[in-house]
Design a protein around this motif. Structure first.
Motif, PDB file in Angstrom:
ATOM      1  N   ALA A   1      -5.871  -8.149   2.962  1.00 18.89           N
ATOM      2  CA  ALA A   1      -5.550  -7.050   3.866  1.00 18.89           C
ATOM      3  C   ALA A   1      -4.121  -7.163   4.377  1.00 18.89           C
ATOM      4  N   ALA A   2      -3.726  -8.366   4.778  1.00 16.69           N
ATOM      5  CA  ALA A   2      -2.386  -8.567   5.320  1.00 16.69           C
ATOM      6  C   ALA A   2      -1.303  -8.248   4.295  1.00 16.69           C
TER       7      ALA A   2
ATOM      8  N   SER B   1       4.106  -5.502   5.681  1.00 18.17           N
ATOM      9  CA  SER B   1       2.758  -5.109   5.280  1.00 18.17           C
ATOM     10  C   SER B   1       1.757  -5.378   6.397  1.00 18.17           C
ATOM     11  N   THR B   2       1.881  -6.528   7.029  1.00 14.42           N
ATOM     12  CA  THR B   2       0.975  -6.888   8.121  1.00 14.42           C
ATOM     13  C   THR B   2       1.092  -5.900   9.280  1.00 14.42           C
ATOM     14  N   GLN B   3       2.328  -5.508   9.594  1.00 16.47           N
ATOM     15  CA  GLN B   3       2.538  -4.532  10.662  1.00 16.47           C
ATOM     16  C   GLN B   3       1.880  -3.193  10.324  1.00 16.47           C
TER      17      GLN B   3
ATOM     18  N   LYS C   1      -2.024  -3.376  10.404  1.00 11.36           N
ATOM     19  CA  LYS C   1      -2.525  -3.459  11.769  1.00 11.36           C
ATOM     20  C   LYS C   1      -2.567  -2.074  12.418  1.00 11.36           C
ATOM     21  N   ALA C   2      -1.537  -1.275  12.151  1.00 13.75           N
ATOM     22  CA  ALA C   2      -1.430   0.029  12.795  1.00 13.75           C
ATOM     23  C   ALA C   2      -2.231   1.114  12.089  1.00 13.75           C
ATOM     24  N   HIS C   3      -2.509   0.915  10.798  1.00 15.85           N
ATOM     25  CA  HIS C   3      -3.092   2.017  10.013  1.00 15.85           C
ATOM     26  C   HIS C   3      -4.265   1.567   9.152  1.00 15.85           C
TER      27      HIS C   3
ATOM     28  N   LEU D   1       3.479   5.818   1.949  1.00 19.92           N
ATOM     29  CA  LEU D   1       4.467   6.854   2.271  1.00 19.92           C
ATOM     30  C   LEU D   1       4.192   7.451   3.647  1.00 19.92           C
ATOM     31  N   PHE D   2       2.927   7.729   3.934  1.00 19.08           N
ATOM     32  CA  PHE D   2       2.587   8.336   5.220  1.00 19.08           C
ATOM     33  C   PHE D   2       2.740   7.351   6.368  1.00 19.08           C
ATOM     34  N   THR D   3       2.223   6.141   6.202  1.00 20.84           N
ATOM     35  CA  THR D   3       2.219   5.190   7.315  1.00 20.84           C
ATOM     36  C   THR D   3       3.599   4.623   7.606  1.00 20.84           C
ATOM     37  N   SER D   4       4.453   4.512   6.593  1.00 22.24           N
ATOM     38  CA  SER D   4       5.764   3.891   6.801  1.00 22.24           C
ATOM     39  C   SER D   4       6.817   4.883   7.254  1.00 22.24           C
TER      40      SER D   4
END
Length: 289
Positions: free
Chosen positions: A164-165, A187-189, A192-194, A266-269
């Motif tokens: 996952a991380a 990736s970890t950030q 965690k947010a999404h 693309l959406f989360t970043s």
């Protein structure tokens, strides 16, 4: 709209990308061919080294290093072509057009970081699996099956946390141009947010894959049961067709997984929601812009 349903929308958009760009399936096929070639080259070497190890007391380390080198090479081949696929998917989401060449070129420009990531991820994954199997075996021997099952769940959970991380590491490597360590941090950030977006989309793709295998399987099983003796004559053919069909389903599933990874990254970043994501998701992105 919560993250889970955003993930479903992005997964639906991924289906649209694959329908529009079926050529993307060439990339995982190339990955499979490359891995088979690596295995074909490695097996004779392992056979020679093993024979020498038994006959001439050659250090077993050579055998282990050869095996590990082949393992990392296969892992690199998989990541390289997946990186090309992810880049192509992002380009299509953004512009409505893409070519395999630009995806391969993008992966080629990041070949060294991808190789380093293959070494890091492959090593950590192998270590976690070895630890899990070793602890489970010891627990079964010393404490019984129940404790062994608990230990297996715990070690599997630890491995799942690592996966996952590092979920977004590959698109970060390809798009953002950072090194593997910074890519894992990024990736970890993102996860965690999404995590809801990822869970939603992956659950949809998993459900579609399950149904694609289950429903035809039930239908064929029903035909075999009803016809019985007549179907027995064609049992070998049915098994062969079934294996081929499952292989195709798994290929499509793997491609969709990479396209979804590209879309959700693309959406989360960036917060971008191309039209392919659907009107609801576009409106949601505009509200948070």
């Amino acid at each position: 709209m919560n993250g889970f349903f955003r993930g479903w929308n992005i997964a639906k958009a991924s289906l649209g990308v694959l329908r529009a760009q079926p050529k993307l399936m060439v990339l995982p096929i190339c990955s499979g061919i490359a891995m088979l070639a690596i295995i074909a080259l490695t097996v004779p070497l392992l056979a020679v080294f093993t024979d020498q190890s038994e006959a001439e007391n050659v250090n077993d380390t050579i055998v282990y290093l050869t095996f590990f080198g082949a393992y990392i090479a296969c892992y690199f081949a998989m990541l390289f072509f997946n990186a090309a696929l992810i880049f192509c998917a992002i380009r299509y989401f953004e512009t409505g057009a893409t070519t395999l060449g630009e995806g391969l070129a993008a992966a080629g420009r990041r070949a060294l970081p991808i190789l380093i990531w293959a070494l890091i991820a492959g090593t950590i994954g192998l270590i976690l699996r070895v630890i899990g199997e070793t602890l489970t075996r010891l627990a079964r021997k010393e404490f019984g099956a129940v404790v062994a099952f608990v230990v297996k769940l715990l070690t599997a959970g630890l491995y799942g946390l690592w996966l996952a991380a590092s979920y977004f590491t590959l698109p970060v490597l390809v798009v953002e141009g950072v090194g593997p360590i910074n890519a894992v941090r990024r990736s970890t950030q993102l996860i965690k947010a999404h995590w809801g977006d990822v869970l939603g989309g992956q659950s949809m793709l998993g459900l579609l894959t399950f149904l694609a295998i289950l429903l035809p399987g039930v239908a064929v099983g029903g035909v075999v049961y009803l016809l019985q003796d007549a179907a027995q004559a064609y049992l070998g053919v049915l098994i062969g067709v079934g294996i081929a069909y499952i292989g195709i389903v798994m290929l499509v599933s793997s491609v969709l997984g990479m396209i979804f990874l590209a879309g959700v990254y693309l959406f989360t970043s960036t917060g971008k929601a191309p039209e392919a994501f659907g009107d609801d998701l576009v409106r949601a992105a505009l509200k948070t812009a």
